[in-house]
Write a protein that holds these residues in place. Structure first.
Motif, PDB file in Angstrom:
ATOM      1  N   GLU A   1       1.015  -1.354   0.102  1.00 27.42           N
ATOM      2  CA  GLU A   1       0.009   0.069  -0.032  1.00 27.42           C
ATOM      3  C   GLU A   1       0.772   1.196   0.215  1.00 27.42           C
ATOM      4  OE1 GLU A   1      -4.019   2.043   0.256  1.00 27.42           O
ATOM      5  OE2 GLU A   1      -2.930   0.183  -0.858  1.00 27.42           O
TER       6      GLU A   1
ATOM      7  N   ARG B   1       1.901   1.792  -3.496  1.00 29.69           N
ATOM      8  CA  ARG B   1       0.816   2.115  -4.308  1.00 29.69           C
ATOM      9  C   ARG B   1       0.478   3.816  -4.236  1.00 29.69           C
ATOM     10  NH1 ARG B   1      -4.495   3.590  -4.282  1.00 29.69           N
ATOM     11  NH2 ARG B   1      -4.459   3.460  -1.920  1.00 29.69           N
TER      12      ARG B   1
ATOM     13  N   PRO C   1      -3.888  -0.389   4.163  1.00 30.50           N
ATOM     14  CA  PRO C   1      -3.395  -1.395   3.765  1.00 30.50           C
ATOM     15  C   PRO C   1      -4.352  -2.828   3.641  1.00 30.50           C
ATOM     16  CG  PRO C   1      -2.354  -0.111   5.395  1.00 30.50           C
ATOM     17  CD  PRO C   1      -3.452   0.415   5.053  1.00 30.50           C
TER      18      PRO C   1
ATOM     19  N   TRP D   1      -4.913  -5.100   0.728  1.00 27.17           N
ATOM     20  CA  TRP D   1      -4.088  -6.261   0.542  1.00 27.17           C
ATOM     21  C   TRP D   1      -4.193  -7.311   1.323  1.00 27.17           C
ATOM     22  CZ3 TRP D   1      -1.778  -5.399  -4.227  1.00 27.17           C
ATOM     23  CH2 TRP D   1      -1.444  -3.909  -4.571  1.00 27.17           C
TER      24      TRP D   1
END
Length: 200
Positions: A2, A5, A62, A65
């Motif tokens: 994350e 990302r 997060p 994921w």
């Protein structure tokens, strides 16, 4: 994942098409053709922060994921969850058609997170799993980053060892991270972080 990302280090990458490409651009059948030998720029951050690719894309979550199960974090499976969601939607539509009308939406399941996590962390069941095909922090395909596996392994080990022994937080309340954008994104020269030893 994350962090990469939201704060993708490399701003862009380029590719040259090796053949004519015809791409579906939207849900309405729009098409675009990219001729052979066209050089184009891929901007990972634009992909990562697009709501069409990630729910609540600009938020740091997060839990897109991983999810908390049986006392530990486990990876979320995008394809598996998508099939389950599509199946549930089909079942609901069939039930509505049989009953002659729409059904009352089923309330979301209770949080699967441990009680030690706050409500701020309890949205793992309210956002869809991250689609790995929309994640370009290391580029993709045959020419992706050669160090991808090593980088992920290093980050995983570092975070696991650090948080096993230490607690970490910003040392200044309300601190806002300002990133310097060059070919890669640079962190500021100083970052006020506080560390203290875990007592559990």
């Amino acid at each position: 994942m994350e962090t990469l990302r939201v704060h993708t280090p490399v701003i862009f990458t380029t590719r040259v098409s090796s053949k004519d490409l015809t791409l579906d651009t939207d849900d309405n059948g729009g098409m675009v053709t990219i001729p052979k030998d066209t050089r184009f720029v891929i901007h990972p951050t634009m992909v990562h922060l697009d709501e069409r690719n990630f729910d609540r894309a600009e938020e740091f979550l997060p839990e897109r994921w991983v999810r908390w199960e049986n006392g530990g974090w486990v990876d979320r499976d995008f394809e598996k969850e998508k099939k389950l969601a599509d199946g549930a939607a089909s079942d609901e539509a069939a039930t509505a058609a049989t009953a002659g009308g729409p059904t009352t939406p089923t309330p979301p399941p209770p949080s699967s997170l441990s009680d030690k996590y706050t409500k701020e962390n309890s949205h793992a069941d309210t956002i869809s799993a991250a689609n790995p095909q929309s994640f370009f922090a290391f580029s993709d395909g045959a020419r992706n980053c050669i160090g991808r596996r090593l980088a992920i392994m290093e980050m995983t080990i570092f975070v696991a060892v650090l948080f096993r022994d230490m607690c970490v937080d910003l040392a200044e309340e309300g601190y806002e991270l300002v990133k310097e954008r060059r070919f890669v994104i640079l962190a500021p020269n100083t970052l006020p972080i506080a560390f203290w030893k875990r007592d559990d």
